[in-house]
Design an enzyme around this catalytic site. Structure first.
Site, PDB file in Angstrom:
ATOM      1  N   ARG A 279       0.809  -1.219   0.000  1.00 46.13           N
ATOM      2  CA  ARG A 279       0.000   0.000   0.000  1.00 46.13           C
ATOM      3  C   ARG A 279       0.844   1.273   0.000  1.00 46.13           C
ATOM      4  NH1 ARG A 279      -3.909  -1.092   4.926  1.00 46.13           N
ATOM      5  NH2 ARG A 279      -2.278  -2.576   5.483  1.00 46.13           N
TER       6      ARG A 279
ATOM      7  N   LYS B  48       9.041  -0.842   2.729  1.00 39.81           N
ATOM      8  CA  LYS B  48       8.299   0.099   3.566  1.00 39.81           C
ATOM      9  C   LYS B  48       9.157   0.678   4.685  1.00 39.81           C
ATOM     10  CE  LYS B  48       5.227  -1.610   6.439  1.00 39.81           C
ATOM     11  NZ  LYS B  48       3.951  -2.118   7.004  1.00 39.81           N
TER      12      LYS B  48
ATOM     13  N   GLN C 256      13.828 -13.921   5.624  1.00 40.50           N
ATOM     14  CA  GLN C 256      12.631 -14.697   5.310  1.00 40.50           C
ATOM     15  C   GLN C 256      12.483 -14.647   3.792  1.00 40.50           C
ATOM     16  OE1 GLN C 256       8.848 -13.089   6.586  1.00 40.50           O
ATOM     17  NE2 GLN C 256       7.838 -15.088   6.583  1.00 40.50           N
TER      18      GLN C 256
ATOM     19  N   GLY D 154       3.678 -15.376   6.191  1.00 46.54           N
ATOM     20  CA  GLY D 154       2.991 -14.986   7.409  1.00 46.54           C
ATOM     21  C   GLY D 154       3.927 -14.742   8.574  1.00 46.54           C
TER      22      GLY D 154
ATOM     23  N   ASP E 190       7.447  -1.355  11.653  1.00 39.80           N
ATOM     24  CA  ASP E 190       6.829  -0.091  11.230  1.00 39.80           C
ATOM     25  C   ASP E 190       6.134   0.603  12.395  1.00 39.80           C
ATOM     26  OD1 ASP E 190       4.715  -1.806  11.592  1.00 39.80           O
ATOM     27  OD2 ASP E 190       3.633  -1.202   9.783  1.00 39.80           O
TER      28      ASP E 190
ATOM     29  N   ASN F 291      -5.693  -6.017  19.357  1.00 40.55           N
ATOM     30  CA  ASN F 291      -4.333  -6.554  19.306  1.00 40.55           C
ATOM     31  C   ASN F 291      -3.432  -5.617  18.518  1.00 40.55           C
ATOM     32  OD1 ASN F 291      -2.071  -8.217  19.218  1.00 40.55           O
ATOM     33  ND2 ASN F 291      -2.873  -9.483  17.557  1.00 40.55           N
TER      34      ASN F 291
ATOM     35  N   ASN G 200       1.322   1.943   7.034  1.00 40.57           N
ATOM     36  CA  ASN G 200       1.000   1.018   5.947  1.00 40.57           C
ATOM     37  C   ASN G 200       0.777   1.706   4.614  1.00 40.57           C
ATOM     38  OD1 ASN G 200       0.787  -1.570   7.517  1.00 40.57           O
ATOM     39  ND2 ASN G 200      -0.749  -0.365   8.613  1.00 40.57           N
TER      40      ASN G 200
ATOM     41  N   TYR H 212      34.644  32.272  -2.788  1.00 41.15           N
ATOM     42  CA  TYR H 212      34.707  30.824  -2.613  1.00 41.15           C
ATOM     43  C   TYR H 212      36.054  30.459  -2.014  1.00 41.15           C
ATOM     44  CZ  TYR H 212      35.381  25.893  -3.701  1.00 41.15           C
ATOM     45  OH  TYR H 212      35.648  24.548  -3.612  1.00 41.15           O
TER      46      TYR H 212
ATOM     47  N   ALA I  99      44.136  44.010  -5.431  1.00 43.92           N
ATOM     48  CA  ALA I  99      42.881  43.612  -6.054  1.00 43.92           C
ATOM     49  C   ALA I  99      43.112  43.173  -7.491  1.00 43.92           C
ATOM     50  CB  ALA I  99      41.892  44.772  -6.011  1.00 43.92           C
TER      51      ALA I  99
END
Length: 462
Positions: free
Chosen positions: A16, A23, A78, A83, A107, A170, A227, A366, A423
Site C-alpha cells: 500500500r 516500507k 525470510q 505470514g 513499522d 491486538n 501502511n 569561494y 585587487a
C-alpha cells in the site's frame, strides 16, 4: 543464552506504500522509520547481538542500511513471505537459546522507549504477553477478549456483534518465554485462505495448554503502524511535534512551530532561538544562546555558543565555533570550520576550509581546501582555484593578511603572515611575510577609442 532477544519484523513489501522501496526504509523526518524501533530495541538490551532484523522484500537494501548504521545487529532472512508465524519459525535458529523472545513490528516508529521497557519488564510473568491498545475506532483489528486472568484474540471476521463492540485490540507485538513458544510453535497451521502461518494462532495453542497469556495496554498513538503514505505523513507530523515539544520544554525558542523541522538526533542548548522555515537534521548540535535564522538548513552541523546564523544558510558536516557569524545566503559544506569570532557572509561558499579566529570572508567569495590564519580579511569576489582537473590542492593564508578583492589563488599556494594581495591579482607563487603580491596586467588606455568605435558603427549603418 540467558536474557532476551528482540526480533524486529521487516520482511513485508508494504504494497500500500505504492513504492519500489521496502516500507521500513521510508523516512520519518530524516531517518528511515525502522531506525526508530531499532534504536528503541537497542536501548533495552546489553549488546547489539541481542537484536535481529528479519528482512525479505528489498532485503539487500535493508541489510545494507542496518549494517551501516547499527553494527552488531543481526540480519535474518525470510526468503518467502508466508505470514508472521512463518517469520518467527524462520528465525528460530537465532532465538532458540534465549530465555525470552520479544517480537516487534518494524513499522512502529512512534513507540516510546519507556513503553517498550515497561512492556518487556511486565512480560516476565507470562508465557505470552502481547501489546494491545484501547481505541474508539477498532476497525478490522483482532479483538482482545479478557477471560479471568488471561486473554484470547478473536479476529474481526470471526467476531460476534458483541465482540466487535470491544475496543481493546491486538497491536501485534509479542513477548514469549522461549521454552513455552517452542512447545507450541510446531502446532501452527497454514490451513486458511491465505495459506499463511499466523503468529496470533500461537495464543490459542498456549491457552489450550493452560499457559499464561495476557495483554499489556499501550498508548494508542504509539501502536499506530505505517501502511500507506497517508499514515507515513501522520507519523511524520506526530514525531515532528514530539521532538519540537521536547526542545520547547528544554528552553529552546521556536518562533513558528508549523514551519520548523528538527531531526530525532539533534541536540540543542538552552536559549537558542530558531526562526521560521528552519530545518535541522542528522547529528547536529547547537550551543546555548545561538540564533538560527530564517530559511537555514543544517545537517550534521556543530554550532557553538552565541553563534549568529543570520538567515538562509546551508551548513553541512561543518563546525561554527563560539561567537562566529554566518549568512545570509552562505553555503558551508563538508569539513569546514569557522573559528571563534570568524565570519562568512553574503553569497560565500566554504568547502573543506578552516577560517581562523577573527577572520572574515564577507561576500561573494569561494574558499575551497583553504586554511586561513587569524585576523584575515578576504576581499569580495576572491576565489581559491583548488582543483587542477585531477587533484584538490591547498591554499594557505597566514595570520593578519589582507586579500584584495577579486584575488584568484591558483593552488597549491601560500600567503605568509602579515601579507596582502592587490585587487584583481592571480596568485600562483608564495607571497613572503610582510609583502604585497601583485599579479595583474598593466593597464593600457587607448586614446580616442570611443570615437573611433562609434565612427565604424555609423559607417556600417550607411
Amino acid at each position: 543464552m540467558n536474557g532476551s532477544g528482540i526480533l524486529i519484523m521487516a520482511a513485508g513489501k508494504g504494497t500500500r506504500m505504492k513504492s519500489a522501496y521496502p516500507k521500513v526504509l521510508h523516512n520519518i523526518l530524516d531517518r528511515p522509520l525502522i531506525d526508530y524501533i531499532v534504536k528503541n530495541a537497542l536501548s533495552c538490551v546489553d549488546t547489539p547481538e541481542r537484536v535481529a532484523v528479519l528482512v525479505g522484500f528489498g532485503g539487500e537494501l535493508v541489510e545494507e542500511h542496518i549494517k551501516n548504521n547499527f553494527p552488531g545487529v543481526k540480519i535474518l532472512w525470510q526468503r518467502e513471505q508466508k505470514g508472521t508465524g512463518h517469520a518467527v519459525m524462520t528465525a528460530q535458529s537465532w532465538w532458540r537459546d534465549f530465555e525470552n523472545l520479544i517480537v516487534l513490528n518494524g513499522d512502529l516508529p512512534l513507540m516510546r522507549n519507556i513503553s517498550l521497557s515497561n512492556f518487556i519488564a511486565a512480560s516476565k510473568n507470562y508465557d505470552c504477553f502481547i501489546t494491545s491498545f484501547i481505541t474508539q475506532n477498532p476497525k478490522a483489528y483482532g479483538r482482545v477478549i479478557r477471560e479471568g486472568a488471561g486473554i484470547r484474540i478473536v479476529e474481526f471476521k470471526d467476531a460476534s456483534p458483541e465482540q466487535k463492540n470491544i475496543n481493546e485490540v491486538n497491536a501485534g507485538c509479542y513477548a514469549f518465554k522461549v521454552a513455552s513458544l517452542q512447545n507450541v510453535l510446531g502446532g501452527l497451521s497454514n490451513r486458511n485462505s491465505q495459506e499463511e502461518y499466523y503468529l496470533t494462532d500461537v495464543l490459542a495453542l498456549m491457552n489450550a495448554k493452560k499457559m499464561t497469556v495476557n495483554a499489556f495496554i499501550m498508548p494508542e498513538i504509539e501502536m499506530q503502524g505505517v501502511n500507506n503514505l497517508h499514515e507515513l505523513y501522520e507519523a511524520n507530523n506526530e514525531m515532528r511535534m514530539r521532538i519540537i515539544n521536547k526542545h520547547l520544554e528544554n528552553g529552546v525558542h521556536i518562533m513558528d512551530l508549523s514551519s520548523v523541522f528538527i531531526g530525532a538526533d539533534v541536540e540543542i542548548g538552552g536559549d537558542v532561538a530558531i526562526m521560521p522555515n528552519v530545518h535541522i537534521w542528522g547529528n547536529s548540535k547547537i550551543g546555548a544562546n545561538s540564533l538560527i535564522g530564517t530559511g537555514s538548513v543544517l545537517n550534521n552541523a556543530i554550532i557553538g555558543e552565541h553563534v549568529n546564523i543570520v538567515a538562509y544558510a546551508i551548513i553541512e558536516n561543518s563546525e561554527l565555533k563560539a561567537n562566529s557569524k554566518a549568512g545570509p545566503f552562505v553555503y558551508i559544506r563538508e569539513g569546514s570550520c569557522l573559528n571563534e569570532n570568524a565570519f562568512a557572509g553574503k553569497f560565500v561558499e566554504l568547502k573543506n576550509s578552516n577560517i581562523g579566529q577573527n577572520s572574515k570572508v564577507p561576500h561573494l567569495s569561494y574558499m575551497g581546501d583553504a586554511i586561513l590564519g587569524h585576523d584575515v580579511n578576504i576581499g569580495a569576489g576572491s576565489i581559491t582555484c583548488n582543483y587542477d582537473g585531477s587533484h584538490k590542492n591547498k591554499t594557505v593564508i597566514g595570520d593578519n593578511c589582507f586579500i584584495g578583492s577579486d584575488t584568484m589563488f591558483v593552488a597549491p599556494v601560500e600567503v605568509e603572515n602579515n601579507s596582502a594581495t592587490a585587487a584583481g591579482s592571480v596568485i600562483t607563487k608564495t607571497i613572503p611575510e610582510n609583502a604585497l603580491g601583485v599579479a595583474r596586467s598593466r593597464q593600457v588606455n587607448i586614446a580616442g577609442w570611443t570615437k573611433l568605435k562609434n565612427a565604424k558603427t555609423n559607417n556600417k549603418g550607411e
